[in-house]
Design an enzyme around this catalytic site. Structure first.
Site, mmCIF file in Angstrom:
data_model
loop_
_atom_site.group_PDB
_atom_site.id
_atom_site.type_symbol
_atom_site.label_atom_id
_atom_site.label_comp_id
_atom_site.label_asym_id
_atom_site.label_seq_id
_atom_site.Cartn_x
_atom_site.Cartn_y
_atom_site.Cartn_z
ATOM 1 C CB CYS A 27 3.967 -16.954 -31.040
ATOM 2 S SG CYS A 27 4.574 -15.416 -31.756
ATOM 3 C CD GLU A 87 55.721 -4.132 -28.748
ATOM 4 O OE1 GLU A 87 54.795 -4.824 -28.261
ATOM 5 O OE2 GLU A 87 56.878 -4.544 -28.871
ATOM 6 C CG ASP A 128 40.661 -5.900 -30.794
ATOM 7 O OD1 ASP A 128 40.777 -6.715 -29.871
ATOM 8 O OD2 ASP A 128 39.599 -5.322 -31.057
ATOM 9 C CB CYS A 156 5.407 -14.142 -27.365
ATOM 10 S SG CYS A 156 3.999 -14.980 -28.085
ATOM 11 C CE1 TYR A 202 51.791 -10.014 -27.231
ATOM 12 C CE2 TYR A 202 50.982 -9.431 -29.413
ATOM 13 C CZ TYR A 202 50.764 -9.940 -28.153
ATOM 14 O OH TYR A 202 49.523 -10.407 -27.816
ATOM 15 C CE LYS A 204 41.105 -2.616 -23.535
ATOM 16 N NZ LYS A 204 40.449 -3.540 -24.440
ATOM 17 C CB CYS A 255 0.771 -14.107 -32.047
ATOM 18 S SG CYS A 255 1.258 -14.259 -30.320
ATOM 19 C CB CYS A 314 3.200 -11.444 -28.816
ATOM 20 S SG CYS A 314 4.133 -11.867 -30.289
ATOM 21 C CE LYS A 346 45.159 -4.538 -25.007
ATOM 22 N NZ LYS A 346 44.100 -5.254 -25.714
HETATM 23 P P1 AMP Z 1 43.017 -7.721 -23.317
HETATM 24 O O1 AMP Z 1 42.840 -8.785 -24.350
HETATM 25 O O2 AMP Z 1 42.207 -6.492 -23.635
HETATM 26 O O3 AMP Z 1 42.868 -8.229 -21.917
HETATM 27 O O4 AMP Z 1 44.527 -7.200 -23.426
HETATM 28 C C1 AMP Z 1 45.617 -8.023 -23.133
HETATM 29 C C2 AMP Z 1 46.093 -8.694 -24.374
HETATM 30 O O5 AMP Z 1 46.536 -7.777 -25.342
HETATM 31 C C3 AMP Z 1 47.288 -9.567 -24.198
HETATM 32 O O6 AMP Z 1 47.000 -10.781 -23.594
HETATM 33 C C4 AMP Z 1 47.713 -9.754 -25.638
HETATM 34 O O7 AMP Z 1 47.038 -10.856 -26.211
HETATM 35 C C5 AMP Z 1 47.193 -8.511 -26.339
HETATM 36 N N1 AMP Z 1 48.208 -7.723 -27.036
HETATM 37 C C6 AMP Z 1 48.018 -7.177 -28.245
HETATM 38 N N2 AMP Z 1 49.116 -6.526 -28.671
HETATM 39 C C7 AMP Z 1 50.063 -6.673 -27.725
HETATM 40 C C8 AMP Z 1 51.417 -6.231 -27.604
HETATM 41 N N3 AMP Z 1 52.028 -5.492 -28.543
HETATM 42 N N4 AMP Z 1 52.085 -6.591 -26.488
HETATM 43 C C9 AMP Z 1 51.480 -7.315 -25.520
HETATM 44 N N5 AMP Z 1 50.203 -7.753 -25.584
HETATM 45 C C10 AMP Z 1 49.485 -7.438 -26.669
HETATM 46 ZN ZN ZN Z 2 3.659 -14.126 -30.208
#
Ligand code: AMP
Ligand code: ZN
Length: 763
Positions: A429, A114, A118, A424, A224, A312, A409, A406, A116
């Site tokens: 300043c 799936e 962000d 500084c 998810y 990643k 000044c 600095c 990931k």
């Molecule tokens: P990180 O935030 O980099 O530590 O990565 C872990 C987090 O990825 C998990 O705690 C989820 O919040 C997130 N995440 C995003 N997409 C998914 C997905 N499809 N399945 C599971 N976790 C996910």
């Molecule tokens: Zn200064």
């Protein structure tokens, strides 16, 4: 229409609106146009206005209903919300596959890949099908209750009609790419700092104190994973996701089922090629074992499940050249080297500058002026120099030296013991004064719009303002005379703008404590911290007395004392510390500064809205000579910043009553605690003289109930609590304590329910 018909009509309208919300926001296939939708919505509102008693929390009208809050309640995650172990190469994923083969001999399985997403992890809890609680992950064990805020997201169902009685789903809250660009445009127009990336913007938006503001933020979700689900198990992850979709949740828009790890490699490559095609940012792929019946055998680490891995993607990068390194002086005097770059496009924007943090960093990484460098922008960072391409050096590159004076000044710039920053040394300043003044007048501070960068420079360099408070002594003549021209355009007087500026300054005097606090510019006290600190104080004098701050510092200190006494088994010290924690904690709970972490007993655990580094900074500022002088000067100017009026807490049926929960109860304790708090009651970690009721579940030791009885606390059964919650009469709190009568024990039916209650431990 008769009353009955009218109520039926309301029900119909609500379910229609919910259905159209789902069609529009979740499934992206609307059946009706905006105008028709509006008609339904308005008819519903009209009936609700005529019958306010019919308004339920899951009515679509309640999506934006909460009044602004001063902080978030804490909730405990059960099971905890875990993260994911990360891999950065296919080889590492291969090891994951080998590990599973070893752990699961003779088994066959598929993988699911799936995107990931962000964003920020989110938990949604439905009790009897109604959205009851939405919470952030926090530290995984304890998160923030952001229910009111999340209700504003239209793709989150408020009601899941055919859900099991406990349904907790987990996923990611994100800001769409387009929404992010649009929001940043608005923020910049309003003179506010734009967000660094969609993830930060989502995180910041989820924790806005005003739900009405959250409603304006373009947030969305993907679900998810599962939390606790009663009476239901799923054979596979894909099956579970299908069920989530049936319930009306937005689920991952892309998924690949892979028969082996080779197919997983192909899927993550496919996903990487389309990483920019999603409405949200993705920073990798998630690989999960599809068969959920194998999860139990694999288990979890403290950090993450053993049956999934994140993969990643390498951050995006671009090559460019450092033209020069300039040095910026911030409002606290810190000198920051900045790389001026040949402009280059990277992950959607053109980059021409990148911070180099400090001289030590530049030296350690041997970054030279004239160097060719790789610039990166990983999902969560602002563009940064990743590495120097040393092969491209031709000998003309120059080493950067931090000036010892600095640049603004000319005063000596020094590095203090134990700090990496060069500062500084000149409190006068102009760069620092200008920086402080700009901050003081900025949008989230006192919002004195007439004083932007240019005017601030003029005020400081022409000697009208040294300290921001000097603004309040400016005369009209001085302001009119101010020269805001520059070398290119010649002399230009501030002139006519003077009187409106004086008016704004007049308004600024009356601004709230939170704005004043932010305006001062104390380290660690940003916008959110200012709101939180102001939320638990009456006015500046109250804050400057440090009454609350020092109590908070002491509570943290005692926590450490108790922990080390426990480790070293010094019982007496431990008990003393716990006692004091209980007393200070209780008083801070009353002030709304702290809340009890449910289910901890010794030492009692509290979370404060004022975090340790905030408390330290506040203490340092208000005890410093400058801080003291600042407070005195404000007083002399007749300025007395006050906290915002707090919205009066609705007096619930349990208002003012204090509870302690013990023993095994029919539902998770945090849930019961939540119900009590929602009804205006207070939940404590352990029984004290202030406790009105001890709610005793099964298997409670006699010692506990006796102690409660001795303190005059009434012991009640969960059923009695439920009766009180439903508005039944409360047993008199002062009545002599008694242990739960056998009749109050859970009925057979309840016990049976308990035994079919299965929790699925996932994230
Ligand atoms: P990180 O935030 O980099 O530590 O990565 C872990 C987090 O990825 C998990 O705690 C989820 O919040 C997130 N995440 C995003 N997409 C998914 C997905 N499809 N399945 C599971 N976790 C996910
Ligand atoms: Zn200064």
């Amino acid at each position: 229409m008769t009353l009955n018909e009218e109520q039926k009509r309301l029900e119909f309208l609500r379910s229609e609106i919910n259905r159209h919300d789902r069609l529009y926001y979740v499934e992206a296939r609307p059946e009706i146009g905006d105008a028709d939708y509006d008609l339904l919505y308005r008819e519903m509102l009209a009936i609700e206005q005529a019958h306010p008693e019919w308004v339920t929390p899951d009515s679509p009208s309640q999506r934006v209903s909460g009044a602004p809050v001063s902080g978030f309640k804490q909730v405990r995650h059960d099971p905890p919300m875990r993260s994911l172990d990360k891999t950065h190469s296919k080889a590492e994923l291969g090891e994951f596959d080998a590990f599973l083969r070893k752990q699961l001999p003779g088994e066959v399985w598929d993988y699911v890949v799936e995107p990931k997403v962000d964003g920020v992890s989110l938990s949604l809890l439905y009790l009897d099908g109604v959205l009851t609680r939405a919470a952030t992950r926090g530290n995984g064990e304890i998160g923030d209750d952001i229910t009111q805020n999340m209700k504003t997201i239209k793709s989150i169902p408020l009601r899941v009609p055919d859900a099991p009685s406990v349904l907790e789903v987990r996923g990611e809250c994100y800001m769409t790419r387009n929404g992010f660009a649009e929001l940043n445009r608005r923020e910049e127009e309003a003179g506010r700092e734009p967000f660094a990336n969609p993830r930060n913007a989502a995180a910041g938006s989820m924790k806005q104190l005003d739900p009405a503001e959250v409603a304006r933020r373009p947030l969305d979700i993907v679900i998810y994973a599962s939390g606790a689900i009663s009476g239901m198990t799923f054979g596979t992850h894909t099956e579970m996701i299908r069920q989530f979709a049936k319930w009306g949740f937005k689920t991952p828009p892309w998924q690949r089922l892979c028969v082996d790890i080779g197919a997983v490699y192909a899927a993550i490559d496919e996903l990487e090629r389309m990483r920019h095609d999603f409405p949200f940012e993705i920073d990798g792929a998630v690989v999960k074992l599809n068969r959920r019946d194998l999860y139990g055998a694999l288990g979890m680490t403290a950090h993450a499940p053993r049956w999934a891995r994140a993969y990643k993607y390498a951050p995006e990068r671009a090559e460019t050249r450092i033209r020069a390194v300039t040095v910026q002086v911030g409002r606290s005097g810190v000198l920051t080297p900045v790389a001026e770059l040949d402009p280059v496009p990277l992950a959607g924007s053109v980059i021409s500058r990148a911070t180099l943090h400090n001289a030590e960093d530049v030296a350690r990484r041997d970054i030279r002026i004239g160097d060719h460098v790789w610039l990166v922008k990983a999902g969560d960072v602002i563009p940064a120099i990743d590495s120097v391409i040393t092969e491209k050096r031709d000998g003309s590159e120059q080493v950067f030296v931090m000036p010892d004076a600095c640049p603004e000044c000319g005063a000596p710039a020094v590095k203090l013991e134990g700090e990496v920053a060069t500062r500084c040394t000149n409190p006068a300043c102009p760069a620092q004064r200008i920086g402080r003044l700009i901050h003081f007048c900025s949008r989230n501070a006192l919002d004195i719009r007439a004083i932007g960068d240019k005017v601030a420079v003029a005020l400081v360099t022409q000697g009208f303002v040294e300290d921001p408070l000097d603004l309040f002594s400016l005369t009209k003549a001085q302001l009119e005379d101010l020269n805001i021209g520059d070398e290119k355009n010649g002399v230009r007087r501030f002139g006519k703008n003077a009187s409106s500026t004086l008016e704004t300054l007049e308004t600024a005097r009356g601004r709230t404590l939170e704005r004043w606090l932010f305006a001062i510019g104390i380290p660690n006290i940003g916008v959110t911290a200012s709101e939180q600190v102001a939320g638990v104080h009456r006015d500046l004098a109250h804050l400057a007395s440090l009454e609350v701050v020092d109590a908070v510092l002491r509570l943290y200190e005692l926590g450490e004392i108790a922990a080390s006494a426990k480790r070293e088994k010094r019982t007496e010290d431990f008990n003393r510390a716990c006692g004091e924690i209980g007393v200070i904690g209780a008083s801070l709970v009353e002030l709304g500064v702290a809340s009890v972490v449910p289910e901890t007993v010794l030492p009692p655990e509290y979370v404060c809205v004022i975090k340790p580094e905030m408390a330290k900074s506040l203490h340092a500022f208000f005890t410093s000579p400058y801080g003291k002088q600042f407070v005195e000067r404000l007083d002399a100017l007749g300025i007395h910043p006050k906290a915002k009026e707090k919205p009066k807490a609705a007096a619930g049926v349990l208002a003012g009553k204090t509870f302690v929960l013990t023993g095994s109860l029919s539902r998770p304790r945090p849930e019961i605690a939540e119900m009590i708090k929602n009804a205006g009651g207070i939940v404590q970690g352990s029984v004290s003289g202030k406790t009105n009721f001890l709610v005793a579940g099964e298997n409670v030791g006699a010692a506990k109930t006796q102690k409660a009885a001795a303190l005059g606390t009434k012991v009640i059964h969960e059923d009695e609590l439920m009766a009180m919650l439903q508005g039944g009469t409360a047993p008199a709190a002062s009545a002599p304590a008694e242990t739960p009568s056998p009749a109050a024990k859970p009925s057979r039916k309840k016990q049976k329910e308990e035994s079919i209650y299965t929790q699925e431990f996932l994230f």
